[in-house]
Design a protein around this motif. Sequence first.
Motif, PDB file in Angstrom:
ATOM      1  N   ILE A   1      32.681  12.099  58.763  1.00  0.00           N
ATOM      2  CA  ILE A   1      31.737  11.770  59.796  1.00  0.00           C
ATOM      3  C   ILE A   1      30.217  11.353  59.272  1.00  0.00           C
ATOM      4  CG2 ILE A   1      30.702  12.391  61.922  1.00  0.00           C
ATOM      5  CD1 ILE A   1      33.632  12.287  62.175  1.00  0.00           C
ATOM      6  N   ASP A   2      29.787  10.328  59.790  1.00  0.00           N
ATOM      7  CA  ASP A   2      28.443   9.697  59.224  1.00  0.00           C
ATOM      8  C   ASP A   2      27.916   9.153  60.601  1.00  0.00           C
ATOM      9  OD1 ASP A   2      29.982   7.247  59.770  1.00  0.00           O
ATOM     10  OD2 ASP A   2      29.710   6.693  57.500  1.00  0.00           O
ATOM     11  N   ARG A   3      26.683   8.325  60.303  1.00  0.00           N
ATOM     12  CA  ARG A   3      25.907   8.202  61.138  1.00  0.00           C
ATOM     13  C   ARG A   3      26.623   6.863  62.099  1.00  0.00           C
ATOM     14  NH1 ARG A   3      21.951  10.147  64.481  1.00  0.00           N
ATOM     15  NH2 ARG A   3      21.530   8.323  65.804  1.00  0.00           N
ATOM     16  N   ASP A   4      27.328   6.006  61.134  1.00  0.00           N
ATOM     17  CA  ASP A   4      28.151   4.774  61.945  1.00  0.00           C
ATOM     18  C   ASP A   4      29.201   5.595  62.915  1.00  0.00           C
ATOM     19  OD1 ASP A   4      26.728   3.079  60.664  1.00  0.00           O
ATOM     20  OD2 ASP A   4      28.428   2.712  59.000  1.00  0.00           O
ATOM     21  N   THR A   5      29.706   6.462  62.691  1.00  0.00           N
ATOM     22  CA  THR A   5      30.555   7.131  63.476  1.00  0.00           C
ATOM     23  C   THR A   5      29.864   7.917  64.804  1.00  0.00           C
ATOM     24  OG1 THR A   5      31.836   7.871  61.634  1.00  0.00           O
ATOM     25  CG2 THR A   5      32.524   9.073  63.566  1.00  0.00           C
TER      26      THR A   5
ATOM     27  N   PHE B   1      41.098   7.867  69.427  1.00  0.00           N
ATOM     28  CA  PHE B   1      42.019   8.978  68.808  1.00  0.00           C
ATOM     29  C   PHE B   1      42.269   8.467  67.249  1.00  0.00           C
ATOM     30  CE2 PHE B   1      46.990   9.380  68.307  1.00  0.00           C
ATOM     31  CZ  PHE B   1      46.847  10.704  68.876  1.00  0.00           C
ATOM     32  N   VAL B   2      42.442   7.392  66.834  1.00  0.00           N
ATOM     33  CA  VAL B   2      42.365   6.875  65.615  1.00  0.00           C
ATOM     34  C   VAL B   2      41.281   7.564  64.599  1.00  0.00           C
ATOM     35  CG1 VAL B   2      42.335   4.997  63.727  1.00  0.00           C
ATOM     36  CG2 VAL B   2      43.793   4.801  65.657  1.00  0.00           C
ATOM     37  N   LEU B   3      40.159   7.306  65.002  1.00  0.00           N
ATOM     38  CA  LEU B   3      38.834   8.161  64.341  1.00  0.00           C
ATOM     39  C   LEU B   3      39.433   9.650  64.400  1.00  0.00           C
ATOM     40  CD1 LEU B   3      35.988   8.063  63.390  1.00  0.00           C
ATOM     41  CD2 LEU B   3      35.511   8.653  65.912  1.00  0.00           C
ATOM     42  N   GLN B   4      39.673  10.117  65.371  1.00  0.00           N
ATOM     43  CA  GLN B   4      40.060  11.565  65.283  1.00  0.00           C
ATOM     44  C   GLN B   4      41.142  11.956  64.223  1.00  0.00           C
ATOM     45  OE1 GLN B   4      42.267  13.223  68.482  1.00  0.00           O
ATOM     46  NE2 GLN B   4      41.480  15.283  68.276  1.00  0.00           N
ATOM     47  N   GLY B   5      42.219  11.121  64.166  1.00  0.00           N
ATOM     48  CA  GLY B   5      43.311  11.452  63.347  1.00  0.00           C
ATOM     49  C   GLY B   5      42.693  11.079  62.020  1.00  0.00           C
TER      50      GLY B   5
ATOM     51  N   ALA C   1      35.842  18.941  64.051  1.00  0.00           N
ATOM     52  CA  ALA C   1      37.308  18.507  64.511  1.00  0.00           C
ATOM     53  C   ALA C   1      37.543  19.180  66.097  1.00  0.00           C
ATOM     54  CB  ALA C   1      38.426  18.795  63.801  1.00  0.00           C
ATOM     55  N   ARG C   2      37.133  20.594  65.928  1.00  0.00           N
ATOM     56  CA  ARG C   2      37.322  21.124  67.436  1.00  0.00           C
ATOM     57  C   ARG C   2      36.629  20.449  68.462  1.00  0.00           C
ATOM     58  NH1 ARG C   2      37.770  25.795  65.554  1.00  0.00           N
ATOM     59  NH2 ARG C   2      35.599  26.242  65.370  1.00  0.00           N
ATOM     60  N   VAL C   3      35.232  20.310  68.107  1.00  0.00           N
ATOM     61  CA  VAL C   3      34.408  19.520  69.048  1.00  0.00           C
ATOM     62  C   VAL C   3      34.839  17.985  69.267  1.00  0.00           C
ATOM     63  CG1 VAL C   3      32.077  18.877  69.646  1.00  0.00           C
ATOM     64  CG2 VAL C   3      32.436  20.983  68.422  1.00  0.00           C
ATOM     65  N   LEU C   4      35.251  17.278  68.270  1.00  0.00           N
ATOM     66  CA  LEU C   4      35.627  16.039  68.506  1.00  0.00           C
ATOM     67  C   LEU C   4      37.121  16.067  69.301  1.00  0.00           C
ATOM     68  CD1 LEU C   4      35.407  13.154  67.795  1.00  0.00           C
ATOM     69  CD2 LEU C   4      36.940  13.568  65.643  1.00  0.00           C
ATOM     70  N   ASN C   5      37.980  17.040  69.090  1.00  0.00           N
ATOM     71  CA  ASN C   5      39.206  17.126  69.844  1.00  0.00           C
ATOM     72  C   ASN C   5      38.936  17.265  71.435  1.00  0.00           C
ATOM     73  OD1 ASN C   5      42.002  17.409  70.162  1.00  0.00           O
ATOM     74  ND2 ASN C   5      41.678  19.376  70.489  1.00  0.00           N
ATOM     75  N   ARG C   6      37.962  18.202  71.558  1.00  0.00           N
ATOM     76  CA  ARG C   6      37.463  18.407  73.169  1.00  0.00           C
ATOM     77  C   ARG C   6      36.946  17.212  73.878  1.00  0.00           C
ATOM     78  NH1 ARG C   6      35.207  23.694  71.339  1.00  0.00           N
ATOM     79  NH2 ARG C   6      33.265  22.497  71.248  1.00  0.00           N
ATOM     80  N   LEU C   7      36.182  16.251  73.072  1.00  0.00           N
ATOM     81  CA  LEU C   7      35.588  15.125  73.386  1.00  0.00           C
ATOM     82  C   LEU C   7      37.014  14.134  73.840  1.00  0.00           C
ATOM     83  CD1 LEU C   7      33.605  12.782  74.001  1.00  0.00           C
ATOM     84  CD2 LEU C   7      33.421  12.436  71.525  1.00  0.00           C
TER      85      LEU C   7
ATOM     86  N   GLY D   1      41.161  13.915  56.747  1.00  0.00           N
ATOM     87  CA  GLY D   1      40.463  13.703  55.582  1.00  0.00           C
ATOM     88  C   GLY D   1      40.155  12.521  55.115  1.00  0.00           C
ATOM     89  N   ARG D   2      40.805  11.324  55.723  1.00  0.00           N
ATOM     90  CA  ARG D   2      40.706   9.984  55.295  1.00  0.00           C
ATOM     91  C   ARG D   2      38.919   9.525  55.631  1.00  0.00           C
ATOM     92  NH1 ARG D   2      44.948   6.777  57.952  1.00  0.00           N
ATOM     93  NH2 ARG D   2      45.733   8.447  59.166  1.00  0.00           N
TER      94      ARG D   2
END
Length: 147
Positions: A102-106, A89-93, A45-51, A98-99
């Motif tokens: 992260i998988d290969r598609d992401t 942003f939706v992906l991050q949220g 989540a921290r890495v995704l947030n930086r992105l 927890g909905r």
Amino acid sequence: MALLNWKADYCTGNAKIDEDHRALFERVNDFHFAWQQNRDRKDIARVLNRLVEYAEEHFAREEEIMRASGYPGLARHQAIHEALFEQIFVLQGHFEDGRIRIDRDTVDFLRGWLVDHIVGEDMKFAAYVESGDEPAPARQASDIDVV
């Protein structure tokens, strides 16, 4: 191994935009590495947030450069940025609450999001700056080198 490898074909001719794109490549690669290493949710989540934060900053800088150059495709480009940012942003949220996992598609989405945008849209701006016109992009995302 990096998910994305920068190459000269991705250069728009604007040093700041190109620097930002390289930094975005690094952030997507950092995210991919964290995912591959099965890091815990907080680390990912921290890495995704930086992105996400950097993407937002980049979009604002890129739009300002386009505005200053009188780019006629600015409004369309802003709408594309808005849609891309909303998707990430939706992906991050969803990941943070927890909905989703992260998988290969992401990972593939993030790769495509960045590469398709550079090749498909940012190169239109590069062509405009070079010639004063806004031609269709010469390349397709399927033509680029992605690991």
